[in-house]
Design a protein around this motif. Sequence first.
Motif, PDB file in Angstrom:
ATOM      1  N   ARG A  64       0.804  -1.180  -0.047  1.00 32.75           N
ATOM      2  CA  ARG A  64      -0.017   0.154   0.101  1.00 32.75           C
ATOM      3  C   ARG A  64       0.854   1.164   0.042  1.00 32.75           C
ATOM      4  O   ARG A  64       2.224   1.302   0.381  1.00 32.75           O
ATOM      5  N   ILE A  65       0.271   2.473  -0.461  1.00 29.62           N
ATOM      6  CA  ILE A  65       1.052   3.661  -0.404  1.00 29.62           C
ATOM      7  C   ILE A  65       0.896   4.110   1.074  1.00 29.62           C
ATOM      8  O   ILE A  65       0.137   4.278   1.521  1.00 29.62           O
ATOM      9  N   ARG A  66       2.321   4.565   1.317  1.00 34.56           N
ATOM     10  CA  ARG A  66       2.447   5.302   2.796  1.00 34.56           C
ATOM     11  C   ARG A  66       2.976   6.562   2.728  1.00 34.56           C
ATOM     12  O   ARG A  66       3.533   6.944   1.624  1.00 34.56           O
ATOM     13  N   THR A  67       2.981   7.280   3.667  1.00 34.27           N
ATOM     14  CA  THR A  67       3.317   8.702   3.714  1.00 34.27           C
ATOM     15  C   THR A  67       4.375   8.982   4.625  1.00 34.27           C
ATOM     16  O   THR A  67       4.498   8.455   5.781  1.00 34.27           O
ATOM     17  N   ASP A  68       5.961   9.154   4.149  1.00 28.62           N
ATOM     18  CA  ASP A  68       6.813   9.492   5.028  1.00 28.62           C
ATOM     19  C   ASP A  68       6.557  10.633   6.094  1.00 28.62           C
ATOM     20  O   ASP A  68       6.367  11.788   5.556  1.00 28.62           O
ATOM     21  N   VAL A  69       6.759  10.468   7.344  1.00 32.25           N
ATOM     22  CA  VAL A  69       6.154  11.396   8.310  1.00 32.25           C
ATOM     23  C   VAL A  69       7.310  12.432   8.336  1.00 32.25           C
ATOM     24  O   VAL A  69       6.744  13.785   8.625  1.00 32.25           O
ATOM     25  N   LEU A  70       8.588  12.304   8.038  1.00 38.18           N
ATOM     26  CA  LEU A  70       9.619  13.320   7.868  1.00 38.18           C
ATOM     27  C   LEU A  70       9.491  14.485   6.707  1.00 38.18           C
ATOM     28  O   LEU A  70       9.581  15.393   6.824  1.00 38.18           O
ATOM     29  N   THR A  71       8.923  13.829   5.635  1.00 33.53           N
ATOM     30  CA  THR A  71       8.806  14.700   4.237  1.00 33.53           C
ATOM     31  C   THR A  71       7.539  14.858   3.639  1.00 33.53           C
ATOM     32  O   THR A  71       7.421  15.722   2.948  1.00 33.53           O
ATOM     33  N   GLY A  72       6.621  14.184   4.260  1.00 35.20           N
ATOM     34  CA  GLY A  72       5.290  14.195   3.600  1.00 35.20           C
ATOM     35  C   GLY A  72       5.185  13.430   2.398  1.00 35.20           C
ATOM     36  O   GLY A  72       4.268  13.749   1.737  1.00 35.20           O
ATOM     37  N   LYS A  73       6.058  12.973   1.662  1.00 38.13           N
ATOM     38  CA  LYS A  73       6.141  12.318   0.596  1.00 38.13           C
ATOM     39  C   LYS A  73       5.653  10.896   0.591  1.00 38.13           C
ATOM     40  O   LYS A  73       5.775  10.246   1.484  1.00 38.13           O
ATOM     41  N   ARG A  74       5.084  10.471  -0.538  1.00 37.25           N
ATOM     42  CA  ARG A  74       4.354   9.247  -0.695  1.00 37.25           C
ATOM     43  C   ARG A  74       5.378   7.889  -1.207  1.00 37.25           C
ATOM     44  O   ARG A  74       6.161   8.475  -2.024  1.00 37.25           O
ATOM     45  N   PHE A  75       5.334   6.853  -0.704  1.00 35.75           N
ATOM     46  CA  PHE A  75       6.083   5.788  -1.208  1.00 35.75           C
ATOM     47  C   PHE A  75       5.441   4.533  -0.914  1.00 35.75           C
ATOM     48  O   PHE A  75       4.244   4.167  -0.317  1.00 35.75           O
ATOM     49  N   THR A  76       5.975   3.347  -1.744  1.00 42.60           N
ATOM     50  CA  THR A  76       5.538   2.077  -1.557  1.00 42.60           C
ATOM     51  C   THR A  76       6.628   1.303  -1.792  1.00 42.60           C
ATOM     52  O   THR A  76       7.956   1.640  -2.439  1.00 42.60           O
ATOM     53  N   PHE A  77       6.525  -0.075  -1.604  1.00 40.72           N
ATOM     54  CA  PHE A  77       7.806  -1.247  -1.847  1.00 40.72           C
ATOM     55  C   PHE A  77       7.110  -2.207  -2.764  1.00 40.72           C
ATOM     56  O   PHE A  77       5.963  -2.463  -2.777  1.00 40.72           O
ATOM     57  N   PHE A  78       8.178  -2.882  -3.682  1.00 44.77           N
ATOM     58  CA  PHE A  78       7.771  -4.044  -4.339  1.00 44.77           C
ATOM     59  C   PHE A  78       9.097  -4.870  -4.300  1.00 44.77           C
ATOM     60  O   PHE A  78      10.231  -4.248  -3.783  1.00 44.77           O
ATOM     61  N   SER A  79       9.039  -6.135  -4.914  1.00 43.74           N
ATOM     62  CA  SER A  79      10.422  -6.625  -5.186  1.00 43.74           C
ATOM     63  C   SER A  79      10.889  -7.038  -6.448  1.00 43.74           C
ATOM     64  O   SER A  79      10.073  -6.982  -7.475  1.00 43.74           O
ATOM     65  N   ASP A  80      11.983  -7.352  -6.608  1.00 42.72           N
ATOM     66  CA  ASP A  80      12.587  -7.762  -7.752  1.00 42.72           C
ATOM     67  C   ASP A  80      12.435  -9.294  -7.765  1.00 42.72           C
ATOM     68  O   ASP A  80      11.856  -9.891  -7.104  1.00 42.72           O
ATOM     69  N   PRO A  81      12.678  -9.934  -8.972  1.00 45.88           N
ATOM     70  CA  PRO A  81      12.570 -11.279  -9.068  1.00 45.88           C
ATOM     71  C   PRO A  81      13.116 -12.297  -8.075  1.00 45.88           C
ATOM     72  O   PRO A  81      12.661 -13.292  -7.753  1.00 45.88           O
ATOM     73  N   ASP A  82      14.190 -11.847  -7.278  1.00 43.35           N
ATOM     74  CA  ASP A  82      14.827 -12.343  -6.352  1.00 43.35           C
ATOM     75  C   ASP A  82      14.364 -12.054  -4.837  1.00 43.35           C
ATOM     76  O   ASP A  82      14.745 -12.505  -3.797  1.00 43.35           O
TER      77      ASP A  82
END
Length: 140
Positions: A102-120
């Motif tokens: 899910r999209i989250r917001t960095d509490v220090l910068t207010g910017k949005r981010f998310t994670f995913f994975s490479d094939p490994d």
Amino acid sequence: MLKLNKIHHIAIICSDYEKSKDFYTRVLGFSITRETYRQERSSYKLDLSLHGNYSIELFSFPGPPPRVTGPEATGLRHLAFEVDDVESAIAALQEHDIQTERIRTDVLTGKRFTFFSDPDGLPLELYEKTTWNGKWINSL
């Protein structure tokens, strides 16, 4: 103090060379700078660039051990890529059947981010572009 100029590259060892090569080039958009097969190691070394900047060395080795644990283990936690818009980037990944958290917001910068994975399973992050003028400029 040691004077460092910049980060030169990030080295990644993959378990399936062709699958990872496709992921980093076709899906993420890196350009191949040089591809070398090293006979004595039964190993490929793929030099990848992003917008003309040398960024990643992708290695294949016979039988590399899997990553021990997730991103909270000691060592490199994740590799982050800056994007203009995290939702558009997620949509592009979904076209390749790549799931993101899910999209989250960095509490220090207010910017949005998310994670995913490479094939490994290497944890990768999409982080919305940040402007720095002596203080964080928040768009949210």
